[in-house]
Motif scaffolding. Structure first.
Motif, PDB file in Angstrom:
ATOM      1  N   CYS A   1       0.795  -1.333   0.066  1.00 16.65           N
ATOM      2  CA  CYS A   1      -0.107   0.386   0.097  1.00 16.65           C
ATOM      3  C   CYS A   1       0.468   1.024   0.109  1.00 16.65           C
ATOM      4  N   ILE A   2       2.048   1.289   0.892  1.00 16.38           N
ATOM      5  CA  ILE A   2       2.861   2.344   1.033  1.00 16.38           C
ATOM      6  C   ILE A   2       3.204   2.895  -0.189  1.00 16.38           C
TER       7      ILE A   2
ATOM      8  N   ALA B   1       0.977   4.047  -2.630  1.00 15.22           N
ATOM      9  CA  ALA B   1       0.116   5.329  -2.798  1.00 15.22           C
ATOM     10  C   ALA B   1       2.143   6.682  -3.047  1.00 15.22           C
ATOM     11  N   THR B   2       3.504   6.174  -2.713  1.00 14.61           N
ATOM     12  CA  THR B   2       4.078   7.185  -2.423  1.00 14.61           C
ATOM     13  C   THR B   2       4.527   6.760  -4.543  1.00 14.61           C
TER      14      THR B   2
ATOM     15  N   ASP C   1       2.694   9.675  -6.514  1.00 12.25           N
ATOM     16  CA  ASP C   1       3.655  10.801  -6.269  1.00 12.25           C
ATOM     17  C   ASP C   1       4.098  11.619  -7.319  1.00 12.25           C
ATOM     18  N   PHE C   2       5.200  10.401  -8.161  1.00 10.45           N
ATOM     19  CA  PHE C   2       6.292  10.889  -8.846  1.00 10.45           C
ATOM     20  C   PHE C   2       5.950  10.760  -9.951  1.00 10.45           C
TER      21      PHE C   2
ATOM     22  N   THR D   1       4.401  12.540 -12.304  1.00  7.92           N
ATOM     23  CA  THR D   1       4.167  14.290 -12.577  1.00  7.92           C
ATOM     24  C   THR D   1       3.858  14.275 -14.004  1.00  7.92           C
TER      25      THR D   1
ATOM     26  N   ASN E   1       4.954  16.279 -16.504  1.00  9.29           N
ATOM     27  CA  ASN E   1       6.623  16.957 -16.120  1.00  9.29           C
ATOM     28  C   ASN E   1       7.380  15.773 -16.708  1.00  9.29           C
ATOM     29  N   LEU E   2       7.042  14.655 -16.051  1.00  7.03           N
ATOM     30  CA  LEU E   2       8.378  13.331 -15.508  1.00  7.03           C
ATOM     31  C   LEU E   2       7.383  12.629 -17.227  1.00  7.03           C
TER      32      LEU E   2
ATOM     33  N   MET F   1       5.700  14.196 -19.699  1.00  2.00           N
ATOM     34  CA  MET F   1       6.272  15.203 -20.670  1.00  2.00           C
ATOM     35  C   MET F   1       8.403  14.991 -21.155  1.00  2.00           C
ATOM     36  N   LYS F   2       8.708  14.949 -19.943  1.00  2.00           N
ATOM     37  CA  LYS F   2       9.807  15.567 -20.247  1.00  2.00           C
ATOM     38  C   LYS F   2      10.637  13.665 -21.171  1.00  2.00           C
TER      39      LYS F   2
ATOM     40  N   LEU G   1       9.704  13.494 -25.003  1.00  5.87           N
ATOM     41  CA  LEU G   1      10.218  14.687 -25.816  1.00  5.87           C
ATOM     42  C   LEU G   1      11.609  14.186 -25.579  1.00  5.87           C
TER      43      LEU G   1
ATOM     44  N   TRP H   1      -4.461   4.153  -6.175  1.00  5.69           N
ATOM     45  CA  TRP H   1      -5.503   3.949  -5.734  1.00  5.69           C
ATOM     46  C   TRP H   1      -6.268   3.051  -5.177  1.00  5.69           C
TER      47      TRP H   1
ATOM     48  N   TRP I   1      -5.763   1.835  -1.157  1.00  2.00           N
ATOM     49  CA  TRP I   1      -6.531   2.195  -0.795  1.00  2.00           C
ATOM     50  C   TRP I   1      -8.044   1.103  -0.373  1.00  2.00           C
TER      51      TRP I   1
ATOM     52  N   LEU J   1      15.389  21.023 -23.312  1.00  2.00           N
ATOM     53  CA  LEU J   1      14.896  20.337 -22.676  1.00  2.00           C
ATOM     54  C   LEU J   1      15.008  19.727 -21.856  1.00  2.00           C
TER      55      LEU J   1
ATOM     56  N   ILE K   1      13.289  20.890 -18.636  1.00  2.00           N
ATOM     57  CA  ILE K   1      12.237  20.288 -17.348  1.00  2.00           C
ATOM     58  C   ILE K   1      12.240  19.796 -16.010  1.00  2.00           C
ATOM     59  N   SER K   2      11.759  20.255 -14.907  1.00  2.00           N
ATOM     60  CA  SER K   2      12.329  20.094 -13.348  1.00  2.00           C
ATOM     61  C   SER K   2      11.377  18.554 -13.186  1.00  2.00           C
ATOM     62  N   THR K   3      11.607  17.444 -12.874  1.00  2.00           N
ATOM     63  CA  THR K   3      10.955  16.269 -13.370  1.00  2.00           C
ATOM     64  C   THR K   3      10.803  15.818 -11.401  1.00  2.00           C
TER      65      THR K   3
ATOM     66  N   MET L   1      -1.093   9.843   0.942  1.00  2.00           N
ATOM     67  CA  MET L   1       0.012   9.316   1.176  1.00  2.00           C
ATOM     68  C   MET L   1       0.531   9.044   3.040  1.00  2.00           C
TER      69      MET L   1
ATOM     70  N   LEU M   1      -2.422   8.278   5.181  1.00  2.00           N
ATOM     71  CA  LEU M   1      -1.795   5.885   4.768  1.00  2.00           C
ATOM     72  C   LEU M   1      -1.207   5.239   5.909  1.00  2.00           C
TER      73      LEU M   1
END
Lengths: 260, 253
Positions: free
Chosen positions: A106-107, A110-111, A114-115, A117, A119-120, A122-123, A126, A231, A235, B179, B182-184, B193, B196
């Motif tokens: 679970c942890i 969930a954690t 969050d990584f 995003t 931007n992640l 998109m980078k 590209l 989730w 959850w 490129l 871009i900050s990730t 989180m 939980l």
């Protein structure tokens, strides 16, 4: 004595009921995690390329934890009905181990959600979409995975880029190295396609005429399934663990009341 | 007089890194120009430093180019220098040719009045096939840099200027950020989180503590009678023989 006997019977009944629920939830958890691991939305290559696919690891753990919960719940029911101290002690200890694994799952889910995003992605898009010079086999594999996934994603969801076609204009990319800005302001998969898979109006697509190109971004199509996955594992697992906590406390209390 | 303008902002590709889209000059040139050829002039507004164009067209990933001074074109523009001359060749733009002429058409190319709802635009920079071909000096090739550029329309009858529009406002093209910028780094931990993790950790700690308490304190056999219960066992009754002392003399005998 009749009153405390009645109390004990009620506790027994509750524990059996609790274990039945744990068993069913274990099966449900296994089924849910198998569904997620089978990757119905086809987004696994994107996660693989970020080298951060731990939400899949969490789902794998969930499959085995589900089976373990089911087996242990059967053991628990037998132990409660027979009031056998040994069986119940084994049950409690194995349940605590399973609890620890499910907590990790679970942890992790969930954690690591969050990584993920915009931007992640998109980078990564590209850097890898249609990259022509790959360093080694692993790089080639990941680049092909990312390219195929993005092509499928853009065609299936009628979207372009992560935030929109402007991603391809605002930043340099590996795509731009091999495709000139004049012919390909954005990839041709961003164009509205006809039934045969070719753009209905390539000039209109290059101009950016609304209706001939997809002006919305693909991030929603990516984050939707990933959110459901993360989730769902995190959850639902949390709910099972809360219920298991109560059942285990009750079992420990019951165990302490059994005479040698 | 008419000023050339960029196309409407609803077009997603209005300006890209090497192209831009202009509105066509409909109803600008009158019938007196029906025998003239209308050209688009693309020029740099004032002198500045630019980079030399590598052969075959500019590429943002290509080798670094050397800076060259760009001659100013707009202030002293000479309408009589014809299209295709070395001073007006696309392939020499902007290093030795301060401007170039392209997208030539007659008045029939810009019919008046403009049908409502039609998109009437010119995409400057659309032709990539002739970008390096010096035999096509009026090529509508991709622009070599972000600009700014200024354009005007010029009507020529056999290289004699017969009509023109005003210079447009400076048009600047898109520049791409690298490129790597871009900050990730993530947006931090979400509240869900954290909740939980903390709740599960507390529950697990409580379970472990209960187990320890159970094994060390709950396992003792000092149960108070009525709070425990026993498993149902078969009742064993022992028979005590209270007369054993009388049996012993019989055994000695």
């Amino acid at each position: 004595m009749a009153k405390s006997d009645g109390g004990i019977h009620i506790l027994q009944g509750l524990l059996v009921f609790g274990n039945v629920v744990i068993g069913m939830c274990g099966i449900a958890l296994t089924a849910e995690c198998i569904f997620f691991v089978s990757d119905p939305s086809g987004l696994y290559p994107l996660l693989e390329a970020t080298e951060n696919d731990d939400i899949y690891a969490a789902a794998w753990i969930g499959i085995f934890v589900g089976f373990a919960l089911f087996a242990l719940s059967v053991l628990g029911i037998i132990g409660v009905i027979k009031s056998n101290r040994t069986l119940l002690l084994v049950y409690i200890i194995l349940m605590l181990i399973t609890y620890a694994f499910e907590m990790a799952s679970c942890i992790t889910a969930a954690t690591h959600r969050d990584f993920l995003t915009p931007n992640l992605f998109m980078k990564q898009m590209l850097e890898m979409y249609m990259k022509s010079e790959t360093d080694n086999n692993n790089d080639k594999w990941m680049t092909e995975g990312v390219t195929k996934t993005w092509d499928k994603l853009m065609l299936r969801n009628q979207c372009c880029g992560v935030r929109g076609p402007s991603d391809w204009q605002e930043y340099t990319s590996a795509f731009r190295a091999t495709h000139s800005d004049s012919d390909f302001p954005w990839p041709h998969n961003c164009c509205v396609m006809d039934a045969r898979g070719s753009p209905i109006n390539l000039d209109g697509c290059k101009l950016g005429v609304p209706g001939y190109y997809n002006s919305n971004g693909c991030y929603d199509a990516i984050s939707g399934p990933m959110n459901t996955h993360a989730w769902g594992v995190a959850w639902f697992g949390f709910a099972i663990l809360c219920w298991t906590f109560c059942v285990l406390l009750g079992t420990m209390f019951y165990w302490s009341k059994i005479e040698y | 007089t008419y000023t050339p303008t960029l196309a409407s902002p609803t077009l997603g590709g209005r300006t890209t890194a090497s192209t831009f889209v202009l509105e066509q000059p409909r109803c600008v040139f009158g019938e007196e120009h029906s025998d003239a050829v209308i050209w688009l002039v693309v020029a740099v507004p004032e002198g500045r430093w630019g980079t030399a164009r590598p052969p075959g067209g500019a590429s943002p990933w290509g080798p670094p180019s050397s800076p060259v001074p760009i001659p100013a074109a707009v202030p002293k523009f000479n309408n009589s220098v014809g299209p295709g001359t070395p001073e007006r060749t696309f392939q020499n733009f902007p290093a030795t040719a301060p401007a170039y002429l392209t997208l030539n058409t007659t008045l029939l190319g810009y019919p008046c009045p403009k049908p409502p709802g039609d998109i009437t635009v010119l995409r400057v920079g659309a032709e990539t096939s002739c970008a390096g071909d010096k035999s096509r000096p009026t090529c509508n090739g991709p622009l070599p840099g972000p600009g700014p550029y200024r354009v005007k329309f010029l009507a020529l009858r056999d290289t004699e200027p017969v009509g023109e529009t005003a210079w447009s406002e400076p048009i600047t093209l898109q520049t791409a950020w690298p490129l790597g910028s871009i900050s990730t780094t993530g947006s931090g931990r979400s509240a869900g989180m954290i909740a939980l993790t903390s709740i599960l950790s507390i529950l697990f700690a409580m379970l472990l503590a209960s187990l320890v308490a159970l094994l060390f304190f709950g396992g003792s056999d000092t149960h108070i009678g009525s709070s425990t219960f026993s498993k149902p066992e078969p009742v064993a009754v022992r028979r005590y023989n209270t007369h054993h002392v009388y049996d012993q003399p019989a055994a000695r005998l």
